[in-house]
Design an enzyme around this catalytic site. Structure first.
Site, mmCIF file in Angstrom:
data_model
loop_
_atom_site.group_PDB
_atom_site.id
_atom_site.type_symbol
_atom_site.label_atom_id
_atom_site.label_comp_id
_atom_site.label_asym_id
_atom_site.label_seq_id
_atom_site.Cartn_x
_atom_site.Cartn_y
_atom_site.Cartn_z
ATOM 1 N N LYS A 1 0.842 -1.198 0.000
ATOM 2 C CA LYS A 1 0.000 0.000 0.000
ATOM 3 C C LYS A 1 0.876 1.246 0.000
ATOM 4 O O LYS A 1 1.802 1.367 0.807
ATOM 5 C CB LYS A 1 -0.889 0.011 1.252
ATOM 6 C CG LYS A 1 -2.078 -0.902 1.135
ATOM 7 C CD LYS A 1 -2.874 -0.920 2.406
ATOM 8 C CE LYS A 1 -3.922 0.149 2.430
ATOM 9 N NZ LYS A 1 -4.780 0.018 3.647
HETATM 10 C C1 E4P Z 1 -8.073 0.658 3.655
HETATM 11 O O1 E4P Z 1 -7.280 -0.057 3.096
HETATM 12 C C2 E4P Z 1 -7.887 1.248 4.990
HETATM 13 O O2 E4P Z 1 -7.210 0.349 5.825
HETATM 14 C C3 E4P Z 1 -9.165 1.565 5.701
HETATM 15 O O3 E4P Z 1 -10.303 1.246 4.953
HETATM 16 C C4 E4P Z 1 -9.187 2.837 6.450
HETATM 17 O O4 E4P Z 1 -10.446 3.059 7.000
HETATM 18 P P1 E4P Z 1 -10.756 3.982 8.260
HETATM 19 O O5 E4P Z 1 -11.215 5.298 7.742
HETATM 20 O O6 E4P Z 1 -11.863 3.248 8.963
HETATM 21 O O7 E4P Z 1 -9.499 4.068 9.075
#
Ligand code: E4P
Length: 214
Positions: A83
């Site tokens: 990522k």
């Molecule tokens: C995606 O890959 C992220 O880990 C995630 O969806 C972040 O979401 P949040 O806004 O609940 O932290």
């Protein structure tokens, strides 16, 4: 639409994987920080449980940190997807890693233009953060729909992950919009499964079944 779990918790991942529909996992440094033990060891453990992409994020955010940590993460298991946050160094890192054959997921995407740039840089996945857009007073699902619509018009080899999912209706709407994947927190997956009418129906069938058996 494929279902990923947004979690770094081994128990949650194992439990949901056993239900038969799980296609992958996303983690992020915040989710990993909630767990005990070594980060790379945790990623290996998740890869041993789930047969699908396992997204892990480098902890550094400079180009050099992202490409070095990204390669180390990719070396842990063939299913690891790196990522990369959507910034200038991030776009360069996506291009660099994708040229090495390493899959990347452009994360922290909040606009259609960011998504377009990540796709063109070679991202395998793009994660628009639906819930965080809603939190900021924008319409997260509208941005997701724009991204699906734009990328559908070109032969880009990029899958769109509806991320930052807050509740079951986000999932339904993401599926209607045509997102390839939704990455969903454990408690939202649990809420998707349950319906009071199903519970009542099961109760009644069990009761009547007992009568049949005498
Ligand atoms: C995606 O890959 C992220 O880990 C995630 O969806 C972040 O979401 P949040 O806004 O609940 O932290």
């Amino acid at each position: 639409m494929k279902i990923f779990i947004d979690s770094a918790n081994i128990e949650e991942i194992r439990e949901i994987n056993d239900l038969g529909f799980l296609a992958g996992v996303t983690t992020n440094p915040t989710l990993v920080a909630k767990e005990k033990g070594d980060f790379h060891q945790l990623v290996r453990q998740i890869c041993d449980i789930v047969d699908g992409p396992v997204n892990a994020e480098p902890l550094g955010v400079s180009f050099n940190e992202m490409i070095n940590e990204g390669q180390a993460l990719a070396n842990l298991h063939p299913n690891v997807v790196v990522k990369i946050p959507l910034c200038e160094d991030g776009l360069r890192a996506i291009r660099y890693l994708s040229q090495l054959g390493i899959k990347t997921n452009a994360t922290l995407v909040f606009s259609a233009n960011q998504a377009l740039l990540a796709a063109r840089a070679g991202a395998s996945y793009i994660s628009p953060f639906v819930g965080r857009l809603d939190d900021a007073g924008n319409d997260g699902l509208h941005v997701l729909a724009e991204i699906v619509n734009i990328l559908d018009q070109y032969a880009v080899n990029t899958e769109i992950i509806a991320a930052s999912i807050r509740h079951p209706m986000h999932v339904t709407e993401a599926a209607k919009i045509g997102a390839h994947i939704a990455t969903i927190p454990y408690k939202v997956i649990k809420a998707m499964i349950r319906h009071p009418l199903t519970d009542l129906g099961i109760e009644k069938f069990v009761e009547d079944g007992k009568k049949l058996l005498g």
